[in-house]
Design a protein around this motif. Sequence first.
Motif, short mmCIF file in Angstrom:
data_model
loop_
_atom_site.label_atom_id
_atom_site.label_comp_id
_atom_site.label_asym_id
_atom_site.label_seq_id
_atom_site.Cartn_x
_atom_site.Cartn_y
_atom_site.Cartn_z
N UNK A 213 0.83 -1.21 0.00
CA UNK A 213 0.00 0.00 0.00
C UNK A 213 0.86 1.26 0.00
N UNK A 214 2.04 1.18 0.58
CA UNK A 214 2.91 2.36 0.69
C UNK A 214 3.17 2.99 -0.68
N UNK A 215 3.54 2.19 -1.65
CA UNK A 215 3.80 2.70 -3.00
C UNK A 215 2.55 2.74 -3.84
N UNK A 216 1.80 1.66 -3.80
CA UNK A 216 0.51 1.60 -4.47
C UNK A 216 0.53 1.21 -5.94
N UNK A 217 1.72 0.99 -6.52
CA UNK A 217 1.78 0.71 -7.96
C UNK A 217 1.06 -0.59 -8.34
N UNK A 218 1.23 -1.66 -7.55
CA UNK A 218 0.58 -2.93 -7.87
C UNK A 218 -0.94 -2.80 -7.72
N UNK A 219 -1.36 -2.01 -6.75
CA UNK A 219 -2.80 -1.79 -6.54
C UNK A 219 -3.38 -1.02 -7.73
N UNK A 220 -2.69 0.03 -8.13
CA UNK A 220 -3.15 0.81 -9.28
C UNK A 220 -3.22 -0.06 -10.53
N UNK B 113 -11.69 1.58 5.90
CA UNK B 113 -10.31 1.33 5.47
C UNK B 113 -9.39 2.19 6.32
N UNK B 114 -8.44 1.54 7.00
CA UNK B 114 -7.72 2.21 8.09
C UNK B 114 -6.29 2.65 7.78
N UNK B 115 -5.90 2.61 6.53
CA UNK B 115 -4.57 3.15 6.22
C UNK B 115 -4.71 4.23 5.15
N UNK B 116 -3.67 5.03 5.04
CA UNK B 116 -3.70 6.13 4.09
C UNK B 116 -3.68 5.62 2.65
N UNK B 117 -4.50 6.22 1.83
CA UNK B 117 -4.53 5.88 0.41
C UNK B 117 -3.27 6.46 -0.24
N UNK B 118 -2.51 5.63 -0.96
CA UNK B 118 -1.26 6.12 -1.56
C UNK B 118 -1.50 7.22 -2.59
N UNK B 119 -0.52 8.12 -2.68
CA UNK B 119 -0.61 9.24 -3.62
C UNK B 119 -0.84 8.79 -5.05
N UNK B 120 -0.24 7.68 -5.45
CA UNK B 120 -0.40 7.22 -6.83
C UNK B 120 -1.88 6.95 -7.14
N UNK C 263 -16.97 12.11 2.42
CA UNK C 263 -16.08 13.13 1.87
C UNK C 263 -15.14 12.53 0.84
N UNK C 264 -14.61 13.41 -0.02
CA UNK C 264 -13.58 12.99 -0.95
C UNK C 264 -12.30 12.73 -0.17
N UNK C 265 -11.50 11.82 -0.65
CA UNK C 265 -10.24 11.47 0.00
C UNK C 265 -9.12 12.29 -0.64
#
Length: 190
Positions: A62-69, A85-92, A139-141
């Motif tokens: 989740x930290x990088x988010x590339x595989x999720x994207x 969902x309890x962690x920050x959504x990655x910038x990507x 709200x929007x994230x």
Amino acid sequence: MKRNIAILASGSGTNAENIIRYFSKSTSVCIKLVLSNKEDAYVLRRAESLGVPSKVFLKDQWAGGEAILALLKELEIDFVVLAGFLIRVPDVLLHAYPNKIINIHPSLLPKYGGKGMYGDRVHEAVVAAGEETSGITVHYVNEHYDEGAVIFQATCAVSKEDTPSDVAAKVHALEYAHYPLIIEEVVSIR
């Protein structure tokens, strides 16, 4: 055109189940995927029982988010919905889905929001502060916990006799009644 939604959830998944059931016969929205950051999250069982594919990505992914994207793009996901969902959504992901990621928070933001403020912690804080109302905020994230533009709020009364569990029950009722409707509205305009 049918919109494909991915739900991100970390826990039990009651809101996710409510959303999946709400859209199960929709002609405009398809809940295509449930993603979690926890292998033991009960939301994964709920998704499976409702016929929705799920996948777990652990914290480092989740930290990088590339595989999720990449997975979201592969499945042609149009919109992302957070449901406990309890962690920050990655910038990507934030950059790939501008104004297409929404969250529900169990208080009237900006009160009782931010990192670490979720679930029972919020309801305990509401009761401890002697609040007369609580509620939900959709709200929007954005890059900061619970600071994205507010889409919708609904309130419930809090009495002096209410326990955090009582407040939680009132807030959950608001979540179940309103979140799918707000998702449907937001998805239709984006």
